[in-house]
Write a protein that holds these residues in place. Sequence first.
Motif, short mmCIF file in Angstrom:
data_model
loop_
_atom_site.label_atom_id
_atom_site.label_comp_id
_atom_site.label_asym_id
_atom_site.label_seq_id
_atom_site.Cartn_x
_atom_site.Cartn_y
_atom_site.Cartn_z
N TYR A 77 76.24 20.34 161.70
CA TYR A 77 75.68 18.76 162.26
C TYR A 77 74.79 18.87 161.56
N ASP A 78 74.22 17.65 162.49
CA ASP A 78 72.38 16.55 161.45
C ASP A 78 71.95 17.67 162.67
N ASP A 79 71.87 17.85 164.04
CA ASP A 79 70.93 18.62 164.43
C ASP A 79 70.14 20.17 164.53
N GLN A 81 68.72 22.70 162.62
CA GLN A 81 66.96 22.69 161.43
C GLN A 81 67.01 24.32 161.16
#
Length: 234
Positions: A77-79, A81
């Motif tokens: 997913y993009d979130d 990190q």
Amino acid sequence: MSAILIFLALITGIAGWWLARQRLMSKPWLEAGTVNAFPQTEAPLTHPAKIGLGVFLAVVGTLFALFISAYFMRMVYDDWQAPPMPRLLWLNTGMLVLASVSLQCAVVAAHKDQLDNLKLALLAGALTSVAFLGGQLLAWRDLAAEGYFAAENPAVSFFYLITAMHGLHVIGGLVVLGRTNVRVWLGEKSSKLVLSTELCAMYWHVLLIVWLVLFAVLMGWAAGFIDVCRRLLS
């Protein structure tokens, strides 16, 4: 996901193979003749405590395999990190390796009835395990000091969750290892501590293997391996 299923199948296969070797399904009372005529029907040489611990460790391995599976599924997913891993994890890994080696030395000392060596090996195993746990807490502190908090980053949440679960298993093992240390320092004979020492060593060896896998995942090394597996399976 396919690679994770293969990993789970591998763990299940190893556990099934090991349990099959214990002859849990054998029925020696159905055999006719002398015991020597049926050498494969005698009681298993493996102590029941080792069999029970083996089953428990298979469950533990499956639990962490599921954590790893969730980790890889969430990281797409993009979130996501990934935080920088504290360098202290390298030292912590070394401490756990030393703990595992120390307990294996304790097994050798117990079988050879070397009480002094057994005392030192068990104590070294306990101290290095405590050092590992302390190092993990310091790694948490370092991440928090750099602004990486569980509530703000799913990758950090997984880091705390996975390392905490592994740490809890180490703490549980330290309870038994601590009792074994008390027994040996109170002067109990080495011959009576063989089983307990072997169980501790077996537990720590598996915890070390689990941690090495988790370490590879957290450092990002396992992601490349997963990609290779996906390409091979596609």
